[in-house]
Design a protein around this motif. Structure first.
Motif, PDB file in Angstrom:
ATOM      1  N   ALA A   1       1.054  -1.178   0.245  1.00 49.82           N
ATOM      2  CA  ALA A   1       0.147   0.318  -0.026  1.00 49.82           C
ATOM      3  C   ALA A   1       0.586   1.345   0.003  1.00 49.82           C
ATOM      4  CB  ALA A   1      -1.011   0.153   1.082  1.00 49.82           C
ATOM      5  N   ASN A   2       2.323   1.127   0.158  1.00 52.80           N
ATOM      6  CA  ASN A   2       2.894   2.413   0.560  1.00 52.80           C
ATOM      7  C   ASN A   2       4.116   2.838  -0.280  1.00 52.80           C
ATOM      8  OD1 ASN A   2       1.909   3.102   3.244  1.00 52.80           O
ATOM      9  ND2 ASN A   2       3.418   2.037   4.088  1.00 52.80           N
ATOM     10  N   ALA A   3       3.588   1.606  -1.480  1.00 50.11           N
ATOM     11  CA  ALA A   3       4.129   1.821  -2.625  1.00 50.11           C
ATOM     12  C   ALA A   3       5.881   1.726  -2.866  1.00 50.11           C
ATOM     13  CB  ALA A   3       3.624   2.689  -3.885  1.00 50.11           C
ATOM     14  N   TYR A   4       6.834   1.675  -2.361  1.00 42.36           N
ATOM     15  CA  TYR A   4       7.723   1.365  -2.154  1.00 42.36           C
ATOM     16  C   TYR A   4       8.583   1.698  -3.209  1.00 42.36           C
ATOM     17  CZ  TYR A   4       6.788   0.383   2.668  1.00 42.36           C
ATOM     18  OH  TYR A   4       5.849   0.668   3.907  1.00 42.36           O
ATOM     19  N   ASN A   5       9.522   2.580  -2.835  1.00 48.62           N
ATOM     20  CA  ASN A   5      10.681   2.430  -4.197  1.00 48.62           C
ATOM     21  C   ASN A   5      11.562   0.639  -4.245  1.00 48.62           C
ATOM     22  OD1 ASN A   5      12.856   2.107  -6.508  1.00 48.62           O
ATOM     23  ND2 ASN A   5      12.951   4.657  -6.282  1.00 48.62           N
ATOM     24  N   VAL A   6      11.673  -0.329  -5.271  1.00 41.81           N
ATOM     25  CA  VAL A   6      12.499  -1.564  -4.784  1.00 41.81           C
ATOM     26  C   VAL A   6      12.819  -2.045  -6.705  1.00 41.81           C
ATOM     27  CG1 VAL A   6      12.032  -4.208  -4.512  1.00 41.81           C
ATOM     28  CG2 VAL A   6      10.294  -2.321  -3.534  1.00 41.81           C
ATOM     29  N   VAL A   7      14.498  -2.132  -5.436  1.00 40.77           N
ATOM     30  CA  VAL A   7      15.675  -2.115  -6.697  1.00 40.77           C
ATOM     31  C   VAL A   7      15.647  -3.701  -6.368  1.00 40.77           C
ATOM     32  CG1 VAL A   7      17.321  -0.947  -5.234  1.00 40.77           C
ATOM     33  CG2 VAL A   7      17.473  -1.918  -7.507  1.00 40.77           C
ATOM     34  N   VAL A   8      16.006  -4.744  -7.179  1.00 43.79           N
ATOM     35  CA  VAL A   8      16.748  -5.618  -6.817  1.00 43.79           C
ATOM     36  C   VAL A   8      17.963  -6.248  -7.310  1.00 43.79           C
ATOM     37  CG1 VAL A   8      16.178  -8.230  -7.779  1.00 43.79           C
ATOM     38  CG2 VAL A   8      14.748  -7.508  -7.016  1.00 43.79           C
ATOM     39  N   LEU A   9      18.845  -6.574  -6.173  1.00 46.47           N
ATOM     40  CA  LEU A   9      20.649  -6.982  -6.470  1.00 46.47           C
ATOM     41  C   LEU A   9      20.680  -7.963  -7.298  1.00 46.47           C
ATOM     42  CD1 LEU A   9      22.415  -5.711  -3.806  1.00 46.47           C
ATOM     43  CD2 LEU A   9      21.047  -3.702  -5.883  1.00 46.47           C
ATOM     44  N   SER A  10      20.849  -8.401  -9.003  1.00 49.90           N
ATOM     45  CA  SER A  10      20.833 -10.107  -9.031  1.00 49.90           C
ATOM     46  C   SER A  10      22.268  -9.753  -9.884  1.00 49.90           C
ATOM     47  CB  SER A  10      19.473  -9.618 -10.315  1.00 49.90           C
ATOM     48  OG  SER A  10      19.746 -10.797 -10.252  1.00 49.90           O
ATOM     49  N   ARG A  11      22.719 -11.194 -10.215  1.00 43.29           N
ATOM     50  CA  ARG A  11      24.127 -10.744 -10.892  1.00 43.29           C
ATOM     51  C   ARG A  11      23.855 -11.079 -12.561  1.00 43.29           C
ATOM     52  NH1 ARG A  11      22.906 -15.153  -6.796  1.00 43.29           N
ATOM     53  NH2 ARG A  11      24.713 -15.326  -5.203  1.00 43.29           N
ATOM     54  N   SER A  12      22.585 -11.253 -12.814  1.00 45.59           N
ATOM     55  CA  SER A  12      21.963 -11.580 -14.315  1.00 45.59           C
ATOM     56  C   SER A  12      20.732 -10.358 -14.179  1.00 45.59           C
ATOM     57  CB  SER A  12      22.011 -13.001 -14.961  1.00 45.59           C
ATOM     58  OG  SER A  12      21.021 -13.687 -13.323  1.00 45.59           O
ATOM     59  N   ALA A  13      20.519 -10.174 -15.201  1.00 41.07           N
ATOM     60  CA  ALA A  13      19.766  -9.695 -16.015  1.00 41.07           C
ATOM     61  C   ALA A  13      18.220 -10.272 -15.304  1.00 41.07           C
ATOM     62  CB  ALA A  13      19.201  -8.591 -16.828  1.00 41.07           C
ATOM     63  N   ARG A  14      17.078  -9.456 -14.764  1.00 40.55           N
ATOM     64  CA  ARG A  14      15.196 -10.483 -14.472  1.00 40.55           C
ATOM     65  C   ARG A  14      14.571  -9.751 -14.642  1.00 40.55           C
ATOM     66  NH1 ARG A  14      16.631 -15.123 -12.789  1.00 40.55           N
ATOM     67  NH2 ARG A  14      18.688 -14.865 -11.247  1.00 40.55           N
ATOM     68  N   PRO A  15      13.838  -9.474 -16.218  1.00 42.13           N
ATOM     69  CA  PRO A  15      12.758  -9.140 -17.262  1.00 42.13           C
ATOM     70  C   PRO A  15      11.647 -10.382 -16.577  1.00 42.13           C
ATOM     71  CG  PRO A  15      14.189 -11.159 -18.358  1.00 42.13           C
ATOM     72  CD  PRO A  15      15.034 -10.902 -17.278  1.00 42.13           C
ATOM     73  N   GLU A  16      11.640 -10.343 -15.224  1.00 41.92           N
ATOM     74  CA  GLU A  16      10.328 -10.147 -14.967  1.00 41.92           C
ATOM     75  C   GLU A  16       9.779  -9.596 -13.546  1.00 41.92           C
ATOM     76  OE1 GLU A  16      13.589 -13.514 -12.994  1.00 41.92           O
ATOM     77  OE2 GLU A  16      13.080 -12.793 -14.638  1.00 41.92           O
ATOM     78  N   PHE A  17      10.930  -9.270 -13.150  1.00 38.51           N
ATOM     79  CA  PHE A  17      10.034  -7.778 -12.555  1.00 38.51           C
ATOM     80  C   PHE A  17      10.100  -6.471 -13.493  1.00 38.51           C
ATOM     81  CE2 PHE A  17      13.719  -9.524 -10.830  1.00 38.51           C
ATOM     82  CZ  PHE A  17      12.323 -10.143  -8.518  1.00 38.51           C
ATOM     83  N   ASP A  18       9.702  -6.705 -15.177  1.00 41.25           N
ATOM     84  CA  ASP A  18       9.848  -5.584 -15.832  1.00 41.25           C
ATOM     85  C   ASP A  18       7.690  -4.800 -15.266  1.00 41.25           C
ATOM     86  OD1 ASP A  18      12.090  -5.453 -16.841  1.00 41.25           O
ATOM     87  OD2 ASP A  18      11.510  -6.113 -18.440  1.00 41.25           O
ATOM     88  N   GLN A  19       7.234  -5.764 -15.229  1.00 46.25           N
ATOM     89  CA  GLN A  19       5.817  -6.363 -14.864  1.00 46.25           C
ATOM     90  C   GLN A  19       5.198  -5.570 -13.971  1.00 46.25           C
ATOM     91  OE1 GLN A  19       3.079  -9.841 -14.558  1.00 46.25           O
ATOM     92  NE2 GLN A  19       4.617 -10.628 -14.996  1.00 46.25           N
ATOM     93  N   PHE A  20       6.685  -5.744 -12.700  1.00 42.81           N
ATOM     94  CA  PHE A  20       5.799  -5.199 -11.503  1.00 42.81           C
ATOM     95  C   PHE A  20       6.743  -3.722 -10.654  1.00 42.81           C
ATOM     96  CE2 PHE A  20       5.696 -10.002 -11.163  1.00 42.81           C
ATOM     97  CZ  PHE A  20       4.970  -9.692 -10.747  1.00 42.81           C
TER      98      PHE A  20
END
Length: 318
Positions: free
Chosen positions: A24-43
């Protein structure tokens, strides 16, 4: 708006990042990953591809981050802790979800696997900078008891020796169980259990409540039961009569010693976990995060009980 970095984009990390992004608070989220993660684009979750062995790469990715939640371990997590301490990160949550801190061996812990080193480094940073840390302890993940052994799909606790089916307390495929019913003092052995999905919900609820007053450890629990009742629940869900190898506490130590003499390291890990369970590593009487959530009018988490979770999993699987 709080900026949160989730280290690790698979399994548990994916669940945490997407739940935080949709909170509900709509946080600004960043994922740290060793490789690209296109599955997060929709979120609408930003992904930073990082090299955990490059402090420059980590420092750049952590710019503007207030809270780091780690789902990684080993040297990579240590480097992440250092980079967070050098940056402006205010709070760090290490990948330490199973087993309450107070119930772990203070010295020569056979299940440590780098935990004490990470916690010591966090303590060092908390004393020398403004970065604090909080451990979220859930007892045991219920997903360890998935009949198909799908726990490792969550990318949690690799190398623990109990990730597959039949590697801890119960084996659904053979309808067998091995455990100590009583500890070294004759008391019933109990465990706390929480579903991975409820752990995610509790962590998000804690973030919603605000990390400024978090304690050094939050405990959460979906269910608390004796190991005997856990086996009963497994028997009921699978509609099978389990063959039970109920061990005396001293027997477990004997089997552990014998496995070590044979250099059977899989069995060593297996019996180390059973001994730790008998010693109460996964049990606590007070679930402090449950209590904090229940006191609040702004957040709500209704965790699933082990019996309900297992019945649902069994119905889906079969």
């Amino acid at each position: 708006m709080m900026r949160i970095a989730v280290a690790g984009g698979r399994g548990f990390g994916f669940l945490l990042a997407t739940e935080l992004a949709q909170a509900a608070n709509a946080y600004n989220v960043v994922v740290l990953s060793r490789s690209a993660r296109p599955e997060f684009d929709q979120f609408d979750v930003q992904v930073h591809v990082v090299d955990y062995h490059d402090h420059g790469s980590l420092g750049y990715a952590l710019q503007g981050v207030d809270l780091v939640i780690s789902t990684i371990s080993g040297a990579e997590q240590l480097n992440l802790i250092d980079a967070s301490g050098r940056g402006r990160v205010r709070m760090f949550v290490p990948s330490e979800f199973e087993g309450s801190l107070s119930r772990r061996q203070s010295r020569n812990d056979p299940l440590d696997r780098g935990s004490s080193q990470a916690l010591a480094l966090l303590k060092q940073w908390s004393e020398s900078s403004r970065m604090k840390y909080t451990v979220f302890s859930c007892g045991l993940f219920m997903e360890r008891f998935h009949p198909y052994g799908l726990f490792n799909t969550f990318n949690i606790g690799h190398g623990s020796g109990v990730g597959g089916a039949g590697e801890f307390l119960v084996n659904f495929s053979t309808a067998t169980a091995e455990y100590a019913e009583r500890d070294s003092k004759g008391h019933s052995v109990r465990v706390c259990l929480t579903s991975v999905y409820d752990v995610v919900r509790y962590v998000v609820a804690a973030v919603d409540l605000g990390p400024s007053h978090w304690p050094q450890e939050f405990t959460m629990c979906g269910d608390r039961m004796t190991v005997r009742d856990l086996i009963n629940a497994c028997s009921t869900a699978s509609n099978a009569v389990f063959t039970r190898h109920v061990r005396q506490y001293a027997e477990l130590e004997t089997y552990l010693s014998y496995s070590a003499q044979l250099c059977d390291y899989d069995k060593v890990a297996y019996y180390q976990r059973l001994v730790a369970t008998a010693n109460g590593r996964y049990d606590f009487s007070q679930a402090t995060l449950n209590e904090a959530v229940n006191r609040s009018n702004s957040v709500n988490v209704q965790p699933v009980t082990f019996g309900t979770w297992l019945a649902g999993i069994w119905n889906q699987a079969f």
